[in-house]
Design an enzyme around this catalytic site. Structure first.
Site, mmCIF file in Angstrom:
data_model
loop_
_atom_site.group_PDB
_atom_site.id
_atom_site.type_symbol
_atom_site.label_atom_id
_atom_site.label_comp_id
_atom_site.label_asym_id
_atom_site.label_seq_id
_atom_site.Cartn_x
_atom_site.Cartn_y
_atom_site.Cartn_z
ATOM 1 N N GLY A 134 0.829 -1.196 0.000
ATOM 2 C CA GLY A 134 0.000 0.000 0.000
ATOM 3 C C GLY A 134 0.860 1.240 0.000
ATOM 4 C CG LEU A 157 6.482 0.929 1.282
ATOM 5 C CD1 LEU A 157 5.911 1.306 -0.074
ATOM 6 C CD2 LEU A 157 7.631 -0.061 1.123
ATOM 7 C CG HIS A 204 -0.912 1.118 7.283
ATOM 8 N ND1 HIS A 204 0.014 0.663 8.190
ATOM 9 C CD2 HIS A 204 -0.217 1.919 6.420
ATOM 10 C CE1 HIS A 204 1.210 1.175 7.890
ATOM 11 N NE2 HIS A 204 1.096 1.931 6.815
ATOM 12 C CD GLU A 205 -1.178 2.418 2.737
ATOM 13 O OE1 GLU A 205 -0.700 3.565 2.643
ATOM 14 O OE2 GLU A 205 -0.477 1.438 3.025
HETATM 15 NI NI NI Z 1 2.361 3.097 5.628
#
Ligand code: NI
Length: 175
Positions: free
Chosen positions: A46, A102, A143-144
């Site tokens: 994601g 990330l 989360h995103e």
């Molecule tokens: Ni993230």
């Protein structure tokens, strides 16, 4: 198509709130494709626009990409999802899930999320959709969407755990 630079903690631009998308033009489509390419390249499951320093409510997800144990992941598993202006409209249950990000490379921690959600969003043409998601996909969406509020998964840990990880990352960055 282009690979975009991903911001990492403690970059304060990750803490900025994102604005709704109002123009559904070809540049939006190009940007979404760049986000997907960046996510697959990383690789990740994601990516939210603020992670590439664009503070708009845009999220891309592909939980099938990393779901195989093959290294590198099998490309034929691609199932890209693009969420514009997404809002969670229903929540049910609780789930503990080990998350990574990330923008927080190398850190994985269990976070409590809603197990099932309903999300309303628009596609790159501006058409409205409703999606019911549960488990891994529901976790990925939550989360995103947190990124759009300037929130990272390490902000959702216990105070002490969060503090310890943030301190560790900052220390590593100054070495
Ligand atoms: Ni993230």
């Amino acid at each position: 198509m282009a690979i975009l630079e991903i911001l990492t903690y403690p970059d304060t631009r990750l803490a900025k709130k994102s604005e709704p998308v109002t123009e559904f033009d070809t540049s939006l489509e190009t940007f979404c494709n760049d986000m997907l390419e960046t996510m697959y390249d990383a690789p990740g499951v994601g990516l939210a626009a603020p992670q590439v320093n664009v503070h708009k409510r845009i999220v891309v997800i592909d939980i099938e990409y990393e779901s195989s144990d093959d290294e590198p992941p099998v490309l034929s598993n691609k199932n890209p999802l693009v969420f514009i202006n997404a809002q969670i409209t229903k929540r049910d249950g609780k789930i503990l899930f080990k998350e990574g990000c990330l923008s927080v490379p190398g850190e994985y921690e269990e976070v409590e999320r809603s197990e099932k959600i309903e999300v309303e969003y628009q596609d790159t043409k501006g058409n409205k959709h409703t999606l019911q998601a549960e488990g891994y996909l529901a976790v990925a969406i939550q989360h995103e969407l947190d990124h759009l509020e300037g929130k990272l998964f390490i902000d959702r840990l216990s105070f002490l755990k969060s503090k310890r990880i943030k301190k560790k990352i900052k220390k590593e960055k100054t070495l």
